[in-house]
Structure formats: C-alpha cells, structure tokens
Design a protein around this motif. Structure first.
Motif, PDB file in Angstrom:
ATOM      1  N   ALA A  13      -3.347  43.734 129.982  1.00  0.00           N
ATOM      2  CA  ALA A  13      -2.125  42.981 130.708  1.00  0.00           C
ATOM      3  C   ALA A  13      -0.872  43.831 130.526  1.00  0.00           C
ATOM      4  O   ALA A  13      -0.471  44.327 129.558  1.00  0.00           O
ATOM      5  N   ARG A  14      -0.185  44.009 131.726  1.00  0.00           N
ATOM      6  CA  ARG A  14       1.031  44.814 131.813  1.00  0.00           C
ATOM      7  C   ARG A  14       1.759  44.243 132.770  1.00  0.00           C
ATOM      8  O   ARG A  14       1.462  43.669 133.739  1.00  0.00           O
ATOM      9  N   ALA A  15       3.203  44.409 132.630  1.00  0.00           N
ATOM     10  CA  ALA A  15       4.252  43.899 133.432  1.00  0.00           C
ATOM     11  C   ALA A  15       5.475  44.901 133.475  1.00  0.00           C
ATOM     12  O   ALA A  15       5.520  45.585 132.481  1.00  0.00           O
ATOM     13  N   ASP A  16       6.190  44.611 134.393  1.00  0.00           N
ATOM     14  CA  ASP A  16       7.713  45.419 134.233  1.00  0.00           C
ATOM     15  C   ASP A  16       8.447  44.638 133.257  1.00  0.00           C
ATOM     16  O   ASP A  16       9.171  45.361 132.286  1.00  0.00           O
ATOM     17  N   VAL A  17       8.410  43.506 133.084  1.00  0.00           N
ATOM     18  CA  VAL A  17       9.090  42.581 132.336  1.00  0.00           C
ATOM     19  C   VAL A  17       8.223  41.419 131.720  1.00  0.00           C
ATOM     20  O   VAL A  17       7.786  40.673 132.621  1.00  0.00           O
ATOM     21  N   VAL A  18       8.101  40.965 130.341  1.00  0.00           N
ATOM     22  CA  VAL A  18       7.721  39.688 130.085  1.00  0.00           C
ATOM     23  C   VAL A  18       8.867  38.769 129.658  1.00  0.00           C
ATOM     24  O   VAL A  18       9.682  39.263 129.002  1.00  0.00           O
ATOM     25  N   VAL A  19       8.734  37.723 130.192  1.00  0.00           N
ATOM     26  CA  VAL A  19       9.768  36.547 129.848  1.00  0.00           C
ATOM     27  C   VAL A  19       9.238  35.640 128.945  1.00  0.00           C
ATOM     28  O   VAL A  19       8.055  35.286 129.464  1.00  0.00           O
ATOM     29  N   VAL A  20       9.755  35.288 128.013  1.00  0.00           N
ATOM     30  CA  VAL A  20       8.986  34.396 126.820  1.00  0.00           C
ATOM     31  C   VAL A  20       9.785  33.044 126.917  1.00  0.00           C
ATOM     32  O   VAL A  20      10.964  33.100 126.506  1.00  0.00           O
ATOM     33  N   GLY A  21       9.114  32.191 127.250  1.00  0.00           N
ATOM     34  CA  GLY A  21       9.584  30.864 127.498  1.00  0.00           C
ATOM     35  C   GLY A  21       9.933  30.512 129.143  1.00  0.00           C
ATOM     36  O   GLY A  21      10.592  31.441 129.571  1.00  0.00           O
ATOM     37  N   ARG A 162       1.938  44.267 127.619  1.00  0.00           N
ATOM     38  CA  ARG A 162       2.630  45.398 127.302  1.00  0.00           C
ATOM     39  C   ARG A 162       3.681  45.478 128.693  1.00  0.00           C
ATOM     40  O   ARG A 162       3.334  44.917 129.975  1.00  0.00           O
ATOM     41  N   ALA A 163       5.101  45.593 128.380  1.00  0.00           N
ATOM     42  CA  ALA A 163       6.150  45.810 129.427  1.00  0.00           C
ATOM     43  C   ALA A 163       6.981  46.538 129.024  1.00  0.00           C
ATOM     44  O   ALA A 163       7.236  47.234 128.003  1.00  0.00           O
ATOM     45  N   GLN A 164       7.821  47.228 130.117  1.00  0.00           N
ATOM     46  CA  GLN A 164       8.945  47.991 129.862  1.00  0.00           C
ATOM     47  C   GLN A 164      10.376  47.288 129.015  1.00  0.00           C
ATOM     48  O   GLN A 164      10.957  47.778 128.027  1.00  0.00           O
ATOM     49  N   LEU A 165      10.489  45.909 129.444  1.00  0.00           N
ATOM     50  CA  LEU A 165      11.359  45.193 128.645  1.00  0.00           C
ATOM     51  C   LEU A 165      10.880  43.758 128.412  1.00  0.00           C
ATOM     52  O   LEU A 165       9.743  43.417 129.152  1.00  0.00           O
ATOM     53  N   VAL A 166      11.506  42.942 127.364  1.00  0.00           N
ATOM     54  CA  VAL A 166      11.091  41.675 127.093  1.00  0.00           C
ATOM     55  C   VAL A 166      12.319  40.755 127.053  1.00  0.00           C
ATOM     56  O   VAL A 166      13.506  41.153 126.443  1.00  0.00           O
ATOM     57  N   VAL A 167      12.270  39.864 127.522  1.00  0.00           N
ATOM     58  CA  VAL A 167      13.501  38.665 127.692  1.00  0.00           C
ATOM     59  C   VAL A 167      13.157  37.575 126.892  1.00  0.00           C
ATOM     60  O   VAL A 167      12.119  36.909 127.191  1.00  0.00           O
ATOM     61  N   SER A 168      13.796  37.231 125.589  1.00  0.00           N
ATOM     62  CA  SER A 168      13.599  36.160 125.058  1.00  0.00           C
ATOM     63  C   SER A 168      14.231  34.907 125.658  1.00  0.00           C
ATOM     64  O   SER A 168      15.628  34.819 125.513  1.00  0.00           O
ATOM     65  N   ALA A 169      13.552  34.057 126.157  1.00  0.00           N
ATOM     66  CA  ALA A 169      14.137  32.755 126.378  1.00  0.00           C
ATOM     67  C   ALA A 169      13.651  31.558 125.481  1.00  0.00           C
ATOM     68  O   ALA A 169      12.936  30.484 125.880  1.00  0.00           O
ATOM     69  N   GLU A 170      13.367  32.095 124.300  1.00  0.00           N
ATOM     70  CA  GLU A 170      12.543  31.144 123.306  1.00  0.00           C
ATOM     71  C   GLU A 170      13.381  29.816 122.909  1.00  0.00           C
ATOM     72  O   GLU A 170      12.628  28.954 122.000  1.00  0.00           O
ATOM     73  N   GLY A 171      14.639  29.779 122.911  1.00  0.00           N
ATOM     74  CA  GLY A 171      15.305  28.687 122.333  1.00  0.00           C
ATOM     75  C   GLY A 171      15.922  29.292 120.783  1.00  0.00           C
ATOM     76  O   GLY A 171      15.977  30.328 120.280  1.00  0.00           O
ATOM     77  N   LEU A 172      16.397  28.184 120.221  1.00  0.00           N
ATOM     78  CA  LEU A 172      17.084  28.213 118.916  1.00  0.00           C
ATOM     79  C   LEU A 172      16.220  28.954 117.951  1.00  0.00           C
ATOM     80  O   LEU A 172      16.661  29.914 117.146  1.00  0.00           O
TER      81      LEU A 172
END
Length: 426
Positions: A13-21, A162-172
């Motif tokens: 699994a791959r992407a340009d960006v992974v967003v968590v949350g 795997r991704a080039q960037l990861v965005v954390s929207a996981e909360g506190l």
C-alpha cells in the motif's frame, strides 16, 4: 458509510499522503489534498457514525470552512447568535454582520458531522479505511517518516502504508507525534469539556445559550475559568455541558457536580437535569494555544487538536481543525510539487510559522483572558456591568470568536487588529 472499507490495505500500500484520523481536521486535509490531485489514504480507528464529545456548535468560522469545501448544510439547524448570562444579567447578541464571515452558526451532532465530512472526502477521491488503528510511524535510516504501521479490524491484522508525507489528525493523544518526541507543552492551557444530551423543550431556539453563572451565587472558584452551554439540536433534544480549564486533573466527579448545580438553577419545565438525559455524561480534553510544537518535523504535519489549535477564548475547535487541515494540505501539495530535497523541506518547515501567524497572537490574548476568567470576582464584575452594554458585548464576541474584517473593517475590527498585532505569538 457507502464506499468505506475496513481491513488490510495490502502489503504494498502506497500513497502520496497518509492522513491519520477522519475527524474534521483529517477529512478537511484529505479533501483539500484530493483537490490538488494527490493520492490520499485516510486511516480512521473507529467506524462511522461514532461519538465525539463536543458542544456540536459551528460558529461562523466553521460555517465558512464548510462552505469552502462545498459541504451541503441544507436542513441543518441555524442560530442567529448567542444568549449570554453572567453576573445576573442576560443579553442576546447576534453574530456580527461582517464581509469575511457568514452571519449565522450551525448545529450538527458530531456523530453526523464527522461522518458527513469523511464521506465528502471519500467522494472527492480519498481512500478512506475505517477500523484501522495506526500504531507507529515508519522511519527511514535518517529518522524521517515514510509512512505508518497499523492494525486493522477486530483481528488486528498488521500492515503498513508508505507515503511521501503523513498528516496527523489524531487528536490530543496522537501516537505519531509522541513517537517523534513531540510532547505536549505543560505551560500551555488544557481545557476539559463535559456534555450530555437531554430531551428538552429548549430544543428549538434562535440563540445558543452560554452562561458564566454556573452556580446560584454566580461564578465560583470551582467553575472558573469556564462557562456552560445549552445548544438546542432541533430534534427534541438539547446538548448541555460546560467547559473549563483543567487545573485539577480530577476523576470527573467535580465536573458532574458543577453541571448539576448549574442546571438546577433553571426551571424544572426546561427538563435539563440528569433525569431527562438520553446519553451519559462524557468528557474530553481541549488542547489549546499550539501546545505541541513544532507542527512539522521529519515528514509529519500536525493538524487540529494534534497541534493544539483550540481557541483559548471559547474552547472552539472544529473550525480550527478544518482550517488547519486545509493549511496542512496546501503545504503538502506545495511541497510535493517540488523536487525531493532542500526545496521541498523548506516549504514544509514554513508550516509551523503559518500556524503561528494565523493563530499565535490571538491565542496569546486568549491565554490572558483565561487568567482573568480564573478570578470569580473579576468575572462577576465584568459580566454584571459589561452585559448591560450591547456594543461592548458585540466587540467581545468578535474578539473571542476571532471574527473580524481586520483593518478593512469598522472601528471595532481595527481596534482588534491593533490589539492582536501588539500581542506576542505563543
């Protein structure tokens, strides 16, 4: 939710960006990333619809963020302003008539809002997977984030994306930031909100109720700094709760007592007490004042509560979650349009500065406001006298809600602009 998937994403699994949350921050980031033509995977640990402790109110800032994404809000409950109680005074104040912001607020249960936003991102092309718990980041030899590890479904099937960037929207309590050593700053305020739904005739109202008088005698040390709310949901229920600065780190029993004492001040026919509850009392933390820094490091961008973007003035978080989700997406898209290396990294490193420029000075003023709000005598005096002056209440609403036209606005907006510019950023 149609089209939502759960379970393993595949070994490659791959992407340009992974967003968590997939709360407001994550879904906003995912939607804006898809608009930039990027391949986005969104991983959400829960299944929709899901509960989220919140007042359910979307101020004009939140309404604008939804409008900017083209979210259909037809049929949602609208409110024209606030009914503010304090110092024995009650005043109704409409949302300001400004060029930059809508003139109304909206109500939508978070269980419905979050599902709607996630579906909106998926419809735009984001690959949304629910019941997937991200456990830790994938790191290369240099310690840079190159994706995430996860477990999926009830069987906790392990996997990686795997991704080039990861965005954390996981909360506190986001795991990714902690894994990279980004701890919450203890010198920044942390609020707590508690709420329940009650079946009440106060379900329909043109105004959202907020109160600084959380006891018969008015503001008290046990309930300050904080305020209570009653938000009519328009469906036979009302969201009742309160938010305050969490200085006691208690087990929650005092929160229940504060809420009970406040609701006991209302007539029995309003049906706001626990005997009319349709849900239990639930609580959650409110991370404020950009409490986790830097908001970008080594391929990871923090957004929403993960970055501590809740407004210290009023505890508002949804608007800023969606706004920072957009900022993170725009930064990522700009960065990925450049060759890998110093040029891309320079763009990414500007992201924390963008957050501080957007919110840092306003949050500094908010922290000072909390210091004043912690003194019941000051709150009692200010509300008893200030609520008698509609112009002053309107100005305070603009400042606290971060709603103005800036230097292009009227005298109040220009004064707020000067005050904000003089404040150092958090």
């Amino acid at each position: 939710m149609p089209g939502t998937t759960a379970g393993p994403l595949g070994a490659d699994a791959r992407a340009d960006v992974v967003v968590v949350g997939a709360g407001p921050a994550g879904s906003s980031a995912a939607w804006w990333l898809t608009q930039a033509g990027l391949d986005v995977v969104v991983l959400e640990k829960a299944a929709f619809p899901r509960e989220k402790v919140c007042g359910d109110g979307l101020t004009p800032r939140g309404v604008k963020a939804l409008d900017d994404m083209g979210v259909d809000t037809s049929g949602w409950v609208r409110h024209k302003g606030l009914r503010v109680a304090g110092g024995g005074q009650v005043v109704e104040v409409d949302w300001p008539q400004l060029d930059s912001w809508p003139h109304h607020s909206l109500i939508c249960r978070r269980s419905e809002l979050d599902a709607t936003l996630a579906a909106h991102a998926r419809a735009a092309g984001a690959r949304l997977h629910t019941e997937v718990t991200v456990t830790d980041p994938l790191l290369d030899e240099a310690g840079r984030v190159t994706g995430v590890r996860y477990t999926a479904g009830p069987d906790k099937v392990p996997g990686e994306v795997r991704a080039q960037l990861v965005v954390s929207a996981e909360g506190l309590s986001g795991r990714l930031a902690k894994a990279l050593g980004l701890a919450r700053r203890e010198d920044r305020p942390l609020g707590v909100a508690v709420r329940r739904y009650v079946r009440s005739p106060r379900t329909t109202d043109d105004y959202l109720d907020i109160s600084f008088d959380l006891a018969p005698e008015g503001p008290t040390a046990a309930a300050m700094p904080g305020y209570g709310w009653i938000f009519g949901m328009g469906d036979g229920t009302a969201n009742v709760g309160f938010g305050l600065l969490d200085t006691r780190r208690s087990d929650g029993s005092d929160h229940r007592e504060v809420l009970r004492r406040w609701l006991d001040t209302f007539p029995a026919e309003d049906q706001l007490g626990e005997e009319h509850a349709v849900t239990p009392l639930r609580g959650a933390g409110l991370p404020m004042a950009l409490h986790r820094q830097p908001a970008y490091t080594r391929g990871l961008l923090l957004t929403g509560d993960a970055a501590g973007t809740v407004n210290p003035f009023n505890g508002e978080g949804i608007s800023y979650a969606m706004e920072t989700g957009r900022m993170a997406a725009e930064t990522a898209a700009d960065a990925l349009a450049r060759p890998e290396g110093p040029l891309r990294e320079a763009v990414l490193r500007r992201y924390p500065d963008r957050l501080r420029a957007a919110y840092g000075r306003h949050h500094r003023l908010g922290v000072g406001f909390l210091a004043l709000l912690s003194r019941p005598d000051v709150v009692r005096f200010a509300t008893a006298h200030g609520l008698k002056r509609p112009a002053l209440v309107n100005a305070a609403l603009r400042l606290m809600g971060n709603l103005s036209d800036g230097r292009d606005g009227d005298a109040v907006d220009r004064a707020i602009a000067v005050l904000t510019r003089l404040a150092p950023a958090v």
